[in-house]
Write a protein that holds these residues in place. Structure first.
Motif, mmCIF file in Angstrom:
data_model
loop_
_atom_site.group_PDB
_atom_site.id
_atom_site.type_symbol
_atom_site.label_atom_id
_atom_site.label_comp_id
_atom_site.label_asym_id
_atom_site.label_seq_id
_atom_site.Cartn_x
_atom_site.Cartn_y
_atom_site.Cartn_z
ATOM 1 N N PRO A 129 -9.541 -13.811 4.231
ATOM 2 C CA PRO A 129 -9.648 -12.298 4.503
ATOM 3 C C PRO A 129 -10.619 -11.928 5.108
ATOM 4 O O PRO A 129 -11.914 -12.701 5.298
ATOM 5 N N THR A 209 0.571 -8.687 9.880
ATOM 6 C CA THR A 209 0.333 -8.327 8.412
ATOM 7 C C THR A 209 -0.681 -7.302 8.068
ATOM 8 O O THR A 209 -1.538 -7.129 8.955
ATOM 9 N N ARG A 210 -0.711 -6.391 6.943
ATOM 10 C CA ARG A 210 -1.396 -5.502 6.743
ATOM 11 C C ARG A 210 -1.887 -5.270 5.321
ATOM 12 O O ARG A 210 -1.173 -5.739 4.365
ATOM 13 N N ASP A 211 -2.935 -4.824 5.042
ATOM 14 C CA ASP A 211 -3.317 -4.466 3.497
ATOM 15 C C ASP A 211 -3.339 -3.269 3.386
ATOM 16 O O ASP A 211 -4.396 -2.421 3.532
ATOM 17 N N THR A 213 -3.200 0.431 1.267
ATOM 18 C CA THR A 213 -3.839 0.995 0.217
ATOM 19 C C THR A 213 -3.415 2.129 -0.323
ATOM 20 O O THR A 213 -3.484 3.210 0.696
ATOM 21 N N ALA A 239 -10.033 -1.614 0.272
ATOM 22 C CA ALA A 239 -8.733 -2.240 0.070
ATOM 23 C C ALA A 239 -8.956 -3.518 -1.012
ATOM 24 O O ALA A 239 -9.999 -3.929 -1.200
ATOM 25 N N GLY A 241 -7.225 -6.649 -0.777
ATOM 26 C CA GLY A 241 -6.512 -7.967 -0.597
ATOM 27 C C GLY A 241 -5.046 -8.065 -0.433
ATOM 28 O O GLY A 241 -4.634 -9.321 -0.741
ATOM 29 N N THR A 242 -4.352 -7.238 -0.686
ATOM 30 C CA THR A 242 -2.695 -7.231 -0.805
ATOM 31 C C THR A 242 -2.370 -7.365 0.705
ATOM 32 O O THR A 242 -2.032 -6.409 1.435
ATOM 33 N N ARG A 243 -2.066 -8.452 1.098
ATOM 34 C CA ARG A 243 -1.431 -8.673 2.509
ATOM 35 C C ARG A 243 0.124 -8.752 2.473
ATOM 36 O O ARG A 243 0.765 -9.587 1.614
ATOM 37 N N GLN A 277 -6.385 -8.387 6.250
ATOM 38 C CA GLN A 277 -6.564 -8.353 4.937
ATOM 39 C C GLN A 277 -7.834 -8.416 4.310
ATOM 40 O O GLN A 277 -8.674 -9.090 4.870
#
Length: 316
Positions: A129, A209-211, A213, A239, A241-243, A277
């Motif tokens: 991350p 991929t995206r994080d 929020t 954010a 860390g939700t990927r 991330q």
């Protein structure tokens, strides 16, 4: 406590203004916005002070910041593609605009300045991350302007002892986010298209991929930072860390809308970061009581807001 918000008629700003007006310790909220991307309708029901104009107008900023205790600086020209098309406009609004805000904060007596930077500053750095001490590698003019934003905050803290806090936002989404313009973010754009029975546009292969929020989580952090006067000149990832890949986002939207998402794949866009991330260690240390909303709940809430918006706009 009196708070000024630049860009307060926009998506994040109006959500923040609503959260602040609901808080008993906040006695005044004043918004300054030139309405280039924000809308008066976003704040019409809040009954708060509104100063219309551009943040590059020093006299206007002095008027907006008079009597304030803190400013949340959200005004910007958003969007990577927009900055690729017009780099000078992005620099003037985002980098020079931040400098004007900081100077006005000094003239107002040294206001606490919280400002929005962006995860886009990490750019081509492939490490995941993303933690705040990574080498930044911007891939777009927009990312450069946001790196300048946080660098100016750090410089003003060290040069003038200005209390500052730069946040790196990661793909904020939620109710109130517009989908009807060329630079709309992916979640509102895809939800709106799906509800309208239209295909969603996927740039590239969709494995990026995206994080994401939720805007309510962002606002809780910002309110807490204001009330506790958190000062940190180093940037802080906002954010958790939700990927998730864009392709994996599609089933979430299908569940929230109850509809099938049809995809239209087009070439990747210049300047887009492949993966994002956040390392949330610094954020959690500063704000240990804030928990993020789960992605599925946030998307469901956002889809409900879009449904209600469509229903209210339909002729009776």
């Amino acid at each position: 406590m009196k708070i000024a918000i630049t860009g307060g008629a926009g998506f994040i700003g109006s959500n923040l203004a609503r959260a602040l007006t609901d808080h008993p310790k906040i006695t005044q909220v004043r918004i300054v916005d030139n309405l280039s991307t924000g809308h008066k309708a976003n704040i019409a029901a809040l009954g708060i002070d509104f100063v219309e104009g551009d943040i590059q107008n020093a006299d206007l900023l002095d008027q907006a910041f008079r009597g304030a205790d803190a400013v949340v600086h959200l005004a910007a020209l958003p969007s990577v593609p927009r900055s690729v098309r017009d780099p000078l406009a992005s620099h003037q609004a985002n980098a020079t605009g931040t400098l004007q805000v900081l100077e006005a904060a000094r003239r107002a007596g040294g206001l606490h300045v919280i400002a929005a930077s962006s995860s886009s500053v990490y750019g081509a750095n492939p490490r995941l991350p993303k933690h705040e001490d990574l080498v930044t590698a911007p891939m777009s003019p927009y990312a450069v302007t946001k790196l300048a934003t946080e660098a100016y905050l750090g410089a003003y803290h060290h040069s003038f002892d200005l209390p500052v806090l730069p946040f790196r936002f990661f793909n904020v989404y939620g109710p109130g986010q517009r989908a009807d313009h060329p630079y709309a973010a992916v979640i509102p754009k895809w939800i709106s298209a799906t509800l309208a029975g239209e295909p969603v546009t996927v740039y590239g292969d969709g494995t990026q991929t995206r994080d994401f929020t939720y805007v309510g989580t962002v606002c809780r952090v910002l309110v807490d930072a204001l009330l506790r006067r958190i000062v940190e000149p180093r940037p802080v990832n906002l954010a958790f860390g939700t990927r998730i890949s864009l392709l994996d986002l599609i089933p979430e939207i299908e569940t929230a809308t109850g509809l099938v998402v049809h995809q239209d794949h087009v070439p990747a866009r210049a300047g887009d970061v492949p993966h994002s991330q956040a390392d949330s260690g610094r954020l959690r240390a500063l704000f240990p009581m804030v928990a993020p909303m789960a992605l599925e709940e946030g998307i469901s809430t956002t889809a409900d807001w879009f449904r209600a918006s469509v229903a209210s706009a339909a002729p009776s």
